[in-house]
Write a protein that holds these residues in place. Sequence first.
Motif, PDB file in Angstrom:
ATOM      1  N   ASN A   1     -35.262   2.125 -38.222  1.00  0.00           N
ATOM      2  CA  ASN A   1     -34.556   1.035 -38.801  1.00  0.00           C
ATOM      3  C   ASN A   1     -34.802  -0.339 -37.925  1.00  0.00           C
ATOM      4  N   PRO A   2     -34.784  -0.401 -36.645  1.00  0.00           N
ATOM      5  CA  PRO A   2     -35.136  -1.624 -35.937  1.00  0.00           C
ATOM      6  C   PRO A   2     -36.481  -2.154 -36.168  1.00  0.00           C
ATOM      7  N   ALA A   3     -37.574  -1.019 -36.082  1.00  0.00           N
ATOM      8  CA  ALA A   3     -38.748  -1.355 -36.323  1.00  0.00           C
ATOM      9  C   ALA A   3     -38.929  -1.945 -37.745  1.00  0.00           C
ATOM     10  N   LYS A   4     -38.588  -1.486 -38.684  1.00  0.00           N
ATOM     11  CA  LYS A   4     -38.553  -1.808 -40.214  1.00  0.00           C
ATOM     12  C   LYS A   4     -37.880  -3.336 -40.381  1.00  0.00           C
ATOM     13  N   ARG A   5     -36.889  -3.598 -39.801  1.00  0.00           N
ATOM     14  CA  ARG A   5     -36.145  -4.919 -39.745  1.00  0.00           C
ATOM     15  C   ARG A   5     -36.892  -5.766 -39.311  1.00  0.00           C
ATOM     16  N   LEU A   6     -37.746  -5.494 -37.979  1.00  0.00           N
ATOM     17  CA  LEU A   6     -38.700  -6.408 -37.503  1.00  0.00           C
ATOM     18  C   LEU A   6     -39.996  -6.523 -38.045  1.00  0.00           C
TER      19      LEU A   6
ATOM     20  N   LEU B   1     -28.510   0.942 -34.043  1.00  0.00           N
ATOM     21  CA  LEU B   1     -27.930   1.074 -32.694  1.00  0.00           C
ATOM     22  C   LEU B   1     -28.661   0.672 -31.651  1.00  0.00           C
ATOM     23  N   CYS B   2     -28.290  -0.364 -30.750  1.00  0.00           N
ATOM     24  CA  CYS B   2     -28.895  -0.832 -29.594  1.00  0.00           C
ATOM     25  C   CYS B   2     -28.318  -0.763 -28.236  1.00  0.00           C
TER      26      CYS B   2
ATOM     27  N   PRO C   1     -39.427   9.460 -32.119  1.00  0.00           N
ATOM     28  CA  PRO C   1     -40.221   8.213 -31.803  1.00  0.00           C
ATOM     29  C   PRO C   1     -39.341   7.452 -30.821  1.00  0.00           C
ATOM     30  N   GLY C   2     -40.264   6.795 -30.192  1.00  0.00           N
ATOM     31  CA  GLY C   2     -39.704   5.884 -28.988  1.00  0.00           C
ATOM     32  C   GLY C   2     -38.494   4.966 -29.493  1.00  0.00           C
ATOM     33  N   ILE C   3     -37.834   4.869 -28.734  1.00  0.00           N
ATOM     34  CA  ILE C   3     -36.539   3.606 -29.007  1.00  0.00           C
ATOM     35  C   ILE C   3     -37.137   2.301 -29.175  1.00  0.00           C
ATOM     36  N   VAL C   4     -36.796   1.732 -30.095  1.00  0.00           N
ATOM     37  CA  VAL C   4     -36.923   0.267 -30.310  1.00  0.00           C
ATOM     38  C   VAL C   4     -35.663  -0.169 -30.146  1.00  0.00           C
TER      39      VAL C   4
END
Length: 429
Positions: free
Chosen positions: A356-361, A302-303, A54-57
């Motif tokens: 995780n970033p996609a789910k959190r947002l 991780l960002c 999946p592409g990085i968020v």
Amino acid sequence: MTIFLENARIIDPAAGEERQGNLVLDGGRIAAIGDMAAPKGARVVDCGGKCLAPGIVDLGVKVGEPGERHKESFRSAALAAAAGGVTTLITRPDTAPAIDSPETLEFVMRRAAEAGPVRIRHMAALTKGREGREMVEIGFLMDAGAVAFSDCDNVVANTKVMSRCLTYARSLGALVIGHPQDPGLSAGAAVTSGKFASLRGLPGVSPMAERMGFDRDMALVEMTGARYHADQITCARTLPALERAKANGFDVSAGVSIHHVTLNEFDVGDYRTFFKLSPPLRPEDDRKAVAEALASGLIDILCSMHTPQDEESKRLPFEEAAAGAVALETFLPAAMRLYHDGTMTLPQLFRAMSLNPAKRLGLDGGRMEEGAPADLVLFDPDAPFVLDRFTMLHSKSKNTPFDGTRMEGKVLATFVGGEQVFAADARKE
């Protein structure tokens, strides 16, 4: 156009597994995944057994519009993101002026929509001007499209103001992103305190400043019940407090930048300002502890914490130089260090960088399954290269700590909504 990706090493962060297979991309989404033949008329892309994920968020990207377009524009950031396998940018509000009103937010949304070729979503400031005195109009900003609220590294020092912000955010279901640092202890610091800082004669800050800031915010989260994300957890001493907050059922998540899990305080060396970050790089024991917390899932995200700075703000004495580093294009190859040293598997990495970033947002992405958005990155985790910041980076600013570094991991292609937006020159189809 229907695209058929064949002979791929599919990285599935939700299932936590890797498998060989093919994908069909149609209508901007993953139409099929498995061991099937190419649909009639589809464009066939041979992945050559390379990794497809999946592409990085990327949560927490600084773009210089408005106010500092010479450092990074939406166009240059989008091109850099596509080259780095980042398909969704979540931009920060630490602009000039800050994104603290629906009008300013609508301006940057228009500019971002014109930039292409990746998805761009926006945070808004938590207080007006990021000055920590007066709460922004959270409801209006959410209606205008803000996905989260943060004053970034301008910590809201006034506890009453912060509690009001969290209380109001809780009533609207808004996500507040905090920067866990005690502002008094952190003021004027350039590195982490300790023997290294003393030998270099640089002003330092104790890692306890992060722990104290996090403890303050957790007390307010307990009082208000707000949704909270710590933008960067970088010290081992903060991890038990994070674990307790989650065990207590608080709606809390945490992130860390790629630099804090791949570099340490000694990389500053002889006052190399490209390694000056906020918070500063930590001792190796902290780096290892945080990397292990990321692998275990205690730290969720991780960002890149992409922060472009021009040459004039970096070519200064270390204490006076601006903090921050660009990272959109070095994010994935730097993350491969954690894969190659055995700290994390590829599914674990993409859980932290995409799912995780996609789910959190609350975004519809980060998944490798039928019906998911066709936002994908094809990469070779083993391809070596030496980074040249002037010839290889699309970002306007070139302040990367990895200049001249031998790295492993190359992005071969990036797809957004089923459309290929980046292709490496050497890739063969």
